[in-house]
Design a protein around this motif. Structure first.
Motif, short mmCIF file in Angstrom:
data_model
loop_
_atom_site.label_atom_id
_atom_site.label_comp_id
_atom_site.label_asym_id
_atom_site.label_seq_id
_atom_site.Cartn_x
_atom_site.Cartn_y
_atom_site.Cartn_z
N GLN A 240 0.84 -1.19 0.00
CA GLN A 240 0.00 0.00 0.00
C GLN A 240 0.88 1.25 0.00
O GLN A 240 1.94 1.25 0.63
CB GLN A 240 -0.90 0.01 1.25
CG GLN A 240 -1.70 -1.25 1.47
CD GLN A 240 -2.75 -1.49 0.42
OE1 GLN A 240 -3.40 -0.54 -0.03
NE2 GLN A 240 -2.93 -2.73 0.01
N ARG A 241 0.45 2.28 -0.68
CA ARG A 241 1.21 3.53 -0.66
C ARG A 241 1.18 4.10 0.76
O ARG A 241 0.11 4.35 1.31
CB ARG A 241 0.65 4.53 -1.66
CG ARG A 241 0.88 4.09 -3.09
CD ARG A 241 0.49 5.14 -4.10
NE ARG A 241 -0.92 5.49 -4.04
CZ ARG A 241 -1.59 6.05 -5.05
NH1 ARG A 241 -0.97 6.30 -6.18
NH2 ARG A 241 -2.86 6.35 -4.93
N GLY A 242 2.37 4.28 1.34
CA GLY A 242 2.45 4.83 2.69
C GLY A 242 2.62 3.78 3.76
O GLY A 242 2.69 4.11 4.95
N ASP A 243 2.71 2.49 3.39
CA ASP A 243 2.93 1.47 4.42
C ASP A 243 4.42 1.41 4.78
O ASP A 243 5.26 2.02 4.12
CB ASP A 243 2.43 0.11 3.97
CG ASP A 243 3.19 -0.47 2.77
OD1 ASP A 243 4.30 0.01 2.47
OD2 ASP A 243 2.68 -1.42 2.14
N PHE A 244 4.73 0.70 5.86
CA PHE A 244 6.13 0.49 6.25
C PHE A 244 6.54 -0.96 6.00
O PHE A 244 7.44 -1.49 6.63
CB PHE A 244 6.32 0.84 7.73
CG PHE A 244 6.08 2.30 8.06
CD1 PHE A 244 6.14 3.27 7.08
CD2 PHE A 244 5.77 2.69 9.37
CE1 PHE A 244 5.91 4.62 7.38
CE2 PHE A 244 5.54 4.02 9.67
CZ PHE A 244 5.60 5.00 8.69
N LYS A 245 5.85 -1.58 5.06
CA LYS A 245 6.11 -2.98 4.73
C LYS A 245 7.57 -3.20 4.36
O LYS A 245 8.19 -4.18 4.79
CB LYS A 245 5.20 -3.41 3.57
CG LYS A 245 5.35 -4.86 3.14
CD LYS A 245 4.36 -5.22 2.03
CE LYS A 245 4.48 -6.68 1.63
NZ LYS A 245 3.49 -7.05 0.59
N GLY A 246 8.13 -2.28 3.58
CA GLY A 246 9.52 -2.42 3.16
C GLY A 246 10.49 -2.37 4.32
O GLY A 246 11.58 -2.97 4.26
N ILE A 247 10.14 -1.65 5.38
CA ILE A 247 10.99 -1.57 6.57
C ILE A 247 10.90 -2.88 7.36
O ILE A 247 11.92 -3.46 7.74
CB ILE A 247 10.58 -0.38 7.46
CG1 ILE A 247 10.72 0.93 6.68
CG2 ILE A 247 11.43 -0.35 8.74
CD1 ILE A 247 10.21 2.16 7.42
N PHE A 248 9.69 -3.35 7.57
CA PHE A 248 9.50 -4.62 8.30
C PHE A 248 10.22 -5.76 7.59
O PHE A 248 10.90 -6.58 8.22
CB PHE A 248 8.01 -4.95 8.42
CG PHE A 248 7.30 -4.23 9.52
CD1 PHE A 248 7.53 -4.55 10.85
CD2 PHE A 248 6.38 -3.22 9.24
CE1 PHE A 248 6.87 -3.90 11.88
CE2 PHE A 248 5.72 -2.55 10.27
CZ PHE A 248 5.96 -2.88 11.59
N GLN A 249 10.09 -5.81 6.28
CA GLN A 249 10.64 -6.94 5.54
C GLN A 249 12.16 -6.95 5.50
O GLN A 249 12.78 -7.98 5.25
CB GLN A 249 10.05 -6.96 4.13
CG GLN A 249 8.56 -7.29 4.17
CD GLN A 249 7.90 -7.37 2.82
OE1 GLN A 249 6.86 -8.01 2.66
NE2 GLN A 249 8.44 -6.72 1.82
N ALA A 250 12.77 -5.79 5.77
CA ALA A 250 14.23 -5.73 5.85
C ALA A 250 14.72 -6.46 7.11
O ALA A 250 15.92 -6.71 7.25
CB ALA A 250 14.70 -4.28 5.87
N PHE A 251 13.78 -6.82 7.97
CA PHE A 251 14.11 -7.60 9.18
C PHE A 251 13.48 -8.99 9.12
O PHE A 251 13.52 -9.72 10.11
CB PHE A 251 13.61 -6.85 10.43
CG PHE A 251 14.36 -5.58 10.71
CD1 PHE A 251 15.48 -5.57 11.53
CD2 PHE A 251 13.97 -4.38 10.11
CE1 PHE A 251 16.19 -4.40 11.76
CE2 PHE A 251 14.67 -3.21 10.34
CZ PHE A 251 15.79 -3.22 11.16
N GLY A 252 12.88 -9.33 7.97
CA GLY A 252 12.21 -10.62 7.86
C GLY A 252 10.97 -10.69 8.73
O GLY A 252 10.61 -11.75 9.24
#
Length: 553
Positions: A240-252
């Motif tokens: 979603q635009r504006g989510d922090f999914k990319g940050i979470f996934q950098a930690f698995g």
């Protein structure tokens, strides 16, 4: 010898009678799917038949003057193409539809064919209320339908299989929608002498610089780093635009964030299915987000915002996470800020791996009532709908696709190549490079090629042209790299979830936002895990494990 001849004669008569009984067709004029020797038409029933259904229909799904839910261009198209005349028994708004459907299921008052979600699909399959479509698919699925399912490595068909039988015709989701890219204003990076981000620490550093070093040059401290909104702490299947999914996934990490409709279940290191929000990786990610927020790298008001677009379009925020198709938001920003130049990146974990929680390969299923005389009608419909949706049928090009797709006979579902974005990217690249002639392109690809050609002649002169094809260039190229693709093991509900999930979601949301915004200590995560398990989480985990085991038997 006479006895032997008599026996052979009796056997021949029996075989003949069996053949005749299998070749009688059905009362409704359709060909019996039991007859495997007769050539079938995957797009048309041999004679007109009536098929009942009911459907979900949003109040805003408008129709042209003179059209009705029962009689419109989509209904007529299907009738003319397939010989199937759909009779809609009832329709209801999405919030009421599921409840009405559950009442119909409970009383076994089902239509011939309907489109259902995974939870209802599993309930119908377990109760034995729907047809086994294994042979129907084998005989009637069109070449294009089979090609689409093949693009999922048959994961879609597995999703629709219950106890070894294909119990529904699954939709196919475009998998590119899963990846969460960080979109950064390159013009601001260039002005401040910053390099593109390669890690979450780099993203943090860039965000802080955007806040502190006046990247827009107006002499005011009015810029911010990462834009977010009230649902940013959820890792949804679709980015979603504006989510922090990319940050979470950098930690698995793949938490649900306490957001309604999101429930991620993954396998831990021992192979057991666990709720993704209670893993150590989620705690690590929350710790990082807490530090980023405290350092001013994240919009201080993100938790209060309904959506993040305003601060991006106005030119205040220079960073947001979003999917491959976020070029539209970048274009809106350029209208007010012509120098704005958003560039997407994928952020890996500490080991250099890009992790992605994938979109469920299928979320909706066409099912057929047990005992329906012409179960093959469902596949004939699906084949025809796919040909129209993918615009490979010339007659489909005459349809007005601005009319809501909810008005197709049983509603709307996506049937596309799982890797559709990457495929179209390659097609566009070949066309732009002269390897494919424009006249050889499909109507959809020809339109995209024309936009790219016009934009190449006059860069960004028409932002509709630019945003109409940009997603298939740099963003699509990012999708082609190797990723650790994680699928949620369970995407339906259990009995205890229906009773206790709302309270567990509230507990999760309050804890996660409290930790990130500094209102709760990081140790509050450990208490959350303990409370989550005690307040129904352990019971739900047991049910999820049992459901997964049951469906595979």
């Amino acid at each position: 010898m006479k006895n032997k001849k008599a026996l052979i004669s009796m056997m021949a008569i029996a075989v003949l009678m069996t053949a005749c009984s299998n070749n009688t067709g059905t009362k409704d004029g359709g060909q019996s799917s039991a007859d495997s020797n007769v050539k079938v038409d995957p797009f048309k029933m041999p004679n007109p038949i009536e098929v009942t259904t009911f459907k979900s229909l949003s109040p805003g799904a408008k129709l042209p003057a003179g059209d009705t839910v029962e009689s419109n261009q989509y209904m007529k198209y299907i009738s003319e193409k397939t010989n199937i005349n759909f009779k809609i028994l009832w329709y209801a708004a999405p919030q009421d539809h599921e409840q009405k459907m559950k009442l119909a299921i409970a009383s076994n008052d089902l239509p011939d064919v309907m489109l259902v979600n995974e939870q209802i699909f599993l309930a119908l399959a377990e109760a034995g209320q729907i047809e086994d479509l294994s042979k129907v698919y084998e005989r009637y699925a069109s070449p294009l339908a089979k090609e689409l399912y093949g693009s999922t490595n048959n994961k879609a068909l597995e999703k629709a299989t219950y106890k070894g039988k294909l119990m529904g015709i699954p939709n196919i989701s475009v998998q590119a929608d899963a990846a969460s890219m960080v979109w950064v204003r390159k013009d601001w990076m260039d002005k401040l002498g910053l390099q593109p981000p390669k890690s979450i620490d780099d993203v943090t550093a860039i965000a802080k610089a955007f806040v502190e070093k006046d990247p827009d040059g107006n002499g005011k401290a009015d810029t911010m780093g990462i834009a977010g909104y009230e649902k940013s702490l959820a890792v949804n299947g679709k980015a979603q635009r504006g989510d922090f999914k990319g940050i979470f996934q950098a930690f698995g990490a793949y938490p649900s964030g306490g957001v309604e409709g999101v429930s991620n279940w993954i396998k831990d290191s021992s192979g057991k299915v666990v709720y993704a929000s209670i893993t150590p990786e989620t705690k690590q990610a929350l710790s990082k987000l807490r530090d980023m927020y405290a350092a001013g790298a994240i919009d201080k008001e993100f938790a209060l915002r309904k959506e993040p677009n305003e601060n991006i379009v106005s030119g205040k925020s220079g960073i947001f996470f979003g999917p491959w198709w976020s070029g539209g938001l970048a274009a809106d920003t350029m209208k007010l800020n012509p120098k704005a130049d958003f560039v997407p990146y994928l952020i890996p974990d500490a080991k250099g791996t890009v992790n992605t929680m994938m979109v469920p390969v299928s979320t909706q299923f066409i099912v057929v009532k047990k005992g329906m005389k012409n179960p093959e009608a469902a596949m004939v419909y699906a084949n025809t709908f796919i040909n129209a949706q993918r615009k490979v049928d010339p007659d489909a090009l005459k349809l007005d696709f601005s009319v809501s797709a909810e008005h197709w006979p049983i509603g709307n579902a996506t049937f596309d190549f799982a890797d559709a974005v990457e495929r179209k990217s390659d097609m566009l690249k070949k066309a732009m490079g002269g390897q494919t002639k424009p006249e050889e392109l499909s109507p959809e690809m020809k339109e995209m090629f024309d936009k790219a050609t016009r934009d190449k002649a006059k860069p960004k002169a028409d932002l509709k042209d630019w945003s109409g094809y940009y997603g298939y260039t740099a963003p699509a190229d990012l999708l082609k790299q190797n990723m650790n693709k994680v699928y949620s093991e369970f995407t339906a509900n259990t009995k205890t979830m229906e009773r206790k999930w709302a309270n567990l979601q509230k507990l999760e949301k309050e804890t996660f936002f409290g930790i990130v915004m500094g209102e709760k200590p990081l140790e509050a995560f450990d208490k959350f895990v303990t409370d989550w398990k005690a307040q129904g989480g352990d019971e739900i985990t047991k049910e999820v494990t049992e459901e997964l085991t049951k469906s595979k038997k």
